[in-house]
Design a protein around this motif. Structure first.
Motif, mmCIF file in Angstrom:
data_model
loop_
_atom_site.group_PDB
_atom_site.id
_atom_site.type_symbol
_atom_site.label_atom_id
_atom_site.label_comp_id
_atom_site.label_asym_id
_atom_site.label_seq_id
_atom_site.Cartn_x
_atom_site.Cartn_y
_atom_site.Cartn_z
ATOM 1 N N PHE A 108 0.847 -1.187 0.000
ATOM 2 C CA PHE A 108 0.000 0.000 0.000
ATOM 3 C C PHE A 108 0.887 1.242 0.000
ATOM 4 C CE2 PHE A 108 -2.216 -3.496 1.994
ATOM 5 C CZ PHE A 108 -3.470 -3.473 1.408
ATOM 6 N N GLY A 129 -2.043 -1.474 -3.607
ATOM 7 C CA GLY A 129 -3.368 -1.210 -3.069
ATOM 8 C C GLY A 129 -3.609 0.245 -2.724
ATOM 9 N N TYR A 130 -2.535 1.047 -2.703
ATOM 10 C CA TYR A 130 -2.576 2.485 -2.452
ATOM 11 C C TYR A 130 -3.139 2.834 -1.064
ATOM 12 C CZ TYR A 130 -1.667 2.723 -7.434
ATOM 13 O OH TYR A 130 -1.124 2.550 -8.669
ATOM 14 N N ARG A 131 -2.829 4.049 -0.650
ATOM 15 C CA ARG A 131 -3.346 4.611 0.593
ATOM 16 C C ARG A 131 -4.267 5.776 0.278
ATOM 17 N NH1 ARG A 131 -0.313 3.889 5.501
ATOM 18 N NH2 ARG A 131 1.027 2.056 5.276
ATOM 19 N N LEU A 137 -4.462 4.253 6.122
ATOM 20 C CA LEU A 137 -4.836 2.933 5.607
ATOM 21 C C LEU A 137 -5.870 2.335 6.552
ATOM 22 C CD1 LEU A 137 -4.406 0.650 3.549
ATOM 23 C CD2 LEU A 137 -2.597 -0.234 5.024
ATOM 24 N N ALA A 142 -7.972 -1.947 3.211
ATOM 25 C CA ALA A 142 -6.959 -2.999 3.111
ATOM 26 C C ALA A 142 -7.600 -4.351 2.816
ATOM 27 C CB ALA A 142 -6.145 -3.065 4.395
ATOM 28 N N GLN A 145 -8.806 -4.697 -0.785
ATOM 29 C CA GLN A 145 -7.731 -4.969 -1.726
ATOM 30 C C GLN A 145 -7.256 -6.434 -1.620
ATOM 31 O OE1 GLN A 145 -6.573 -2.715 -4.128
ATOM 32 N NE2 GLN A 145 -8.465 -1.763 -3.403
#
Length: 349
Positions: A108, A129-131, A137, A142, A145
């Motif tokens: 992430f 998954g990026y923040r 997060l 989370a 993803q």
């Protein structure tokens, strides 16, 4: 043209600029030198190994792993700890044994930029998954993803690099419940966390697919010694040994690390001083109107404006080296000594 792998062609190796400037605050090193008493102790430990350098080291580093387990506490024992040349090598070994071609790793970002590089080096597909925009997060994001990508390994950083923020334990718990594979919590900066911040070590019991990685580079001021380690179930340690190189930790590395651990009170005495400078940087920058990420690490991420590269260069011109982590508009500065903080704040003015 040499036949380099197509997926590596054109890439640049990981690394921050190593420049000879008065104030280096770009690689999150501990700015305090090793105390003289510890220098002497490490020197004696190394001297004791020199005559037997014709022999291979302890392949399994059993004594060192026992010392690391004692340091970590949480009821850990030797068979639940593994050590290698920095936490990067530990994480590479985890990818080698639990990921690889045909498998996927999820992280992430913005987070530690070595994780996707280690994934690529081991032939592992990387999914970002990026923040959130505030670098947070959430457990819900989370888990979504994880459920979408079904990764073989999930990387979580707490405290996170480059933002510095620790994870809510609920995020780790939720990912563990949802993940079909391994969950690796990178705690390279755990010793700098603010009071009351829990470690993922407390979640290890009953979670065989959880791995917590640590390093002696930061809090111990042992970056030049290159010693990282993990805590996990014995089965994980056994599995990692399938891919470790023979005699990967030299006798000298093991001896130096054990001497450092024996003098951990002296080495860790700088942690509180560094945390004071971190908090001073956060409050000073916010007082000047900068956006600053909360930090549980030994560094601070701050918004530098629309052209962070120009600010980075202007600071360098004034003798202060900070880190451009490639995050548009933001820069990262390591918390060091009071005089280094003075220099940074003055240069930024």
């Amino acid at each position: 043209m040499i036949p380099i792998r197509d997926d590596l062609r054109g890439l640049k190796p990981y690394g921050a600029p190593q420049l000879d400037v008065p104030v280096r605050l770009n690689t999150n090193e501990n700015s305090y030198p090793v105390p003289e008493a510890v220098v002497e102790a490490i020197g004696k430990a190394l001297q004791a190994e020199l005559r037997d350098l014709n022999r291979y080291p302890d392949r399994d580093a059993v004594a060192l792993r026992a010392d690391l387990a004692a340091y970590l506490g949480h009821g850990l024992t030797t068979e639940r700890v593994w050590a290698a040349n920095g936490s990067n090598e530990v994480q590479q070994q985890l990818l080698q044994v639990f990921a690889g071609p045909g498998r996927t790793a999820l992280g992430f970002t913005p987070a530690y930029s070595m994780h996707p590089l280690l994934a690529k080096g081991t032939g592992t597909a990387w999914v970002d998954g990026y923040r959130a925009e505030d670098f947070g997060l959430s457990a819900a994001h989370a888990v979504a993803q994880v459920e979408r990508h079904r990764p073989d390994i999930v990387f979580l950083c707490s405290p996170n690099n480059p933002t510095g923020t620790a994870l809510d334990p609920a995020v780790i718990a939720a990912v563990l419940d949802a993940a079909p594979g391994m969950v690796v919590v990178d705690e390279a900066y755990a010793e700098f966390a603010r009071a009351g911040t829990p470690s993922a070590l407390g979640v290890l019991p009953g979670h065989e697919r959880l791995v917590v990685t640590r390093t002696m580079s930061k809090a111990f001021g042992f970056a030049g010694g290159r010693l990282g380690y993990l805590a996990a179930a014995p089965a994980v340690v056994d599995a990692v040994q399938l891919v470790r190189l023979p005699y990967h930790l030299s006798s000298l590395t093991q001896a130096a690390a054990r001497a450092a651990l024996a003098h951990r009170d002296a080495l860790l005495a700088t942690v509180e001083a560094i945390k004071e400078q971190r908090d001073r940087i956060v409050s000073s920058l916010r007082g000047r109107g900068f956006r600053v990420a909360d930090s549980d690490a030994n560094f601070v991420l701050f918004e530098a404006g629309p052209d962070q590269k120009a600010v980075w260069r202007a600071l360098l011109d004034r003798g202060v080296l900070v880190r451009d982590v490639g995050l548009a508009g933001w820069l990262r500065v390591t918390a060091g000594t009071p005089s280094e903080t003075d220099a940074f704040l003055e240069a930024l003015s």
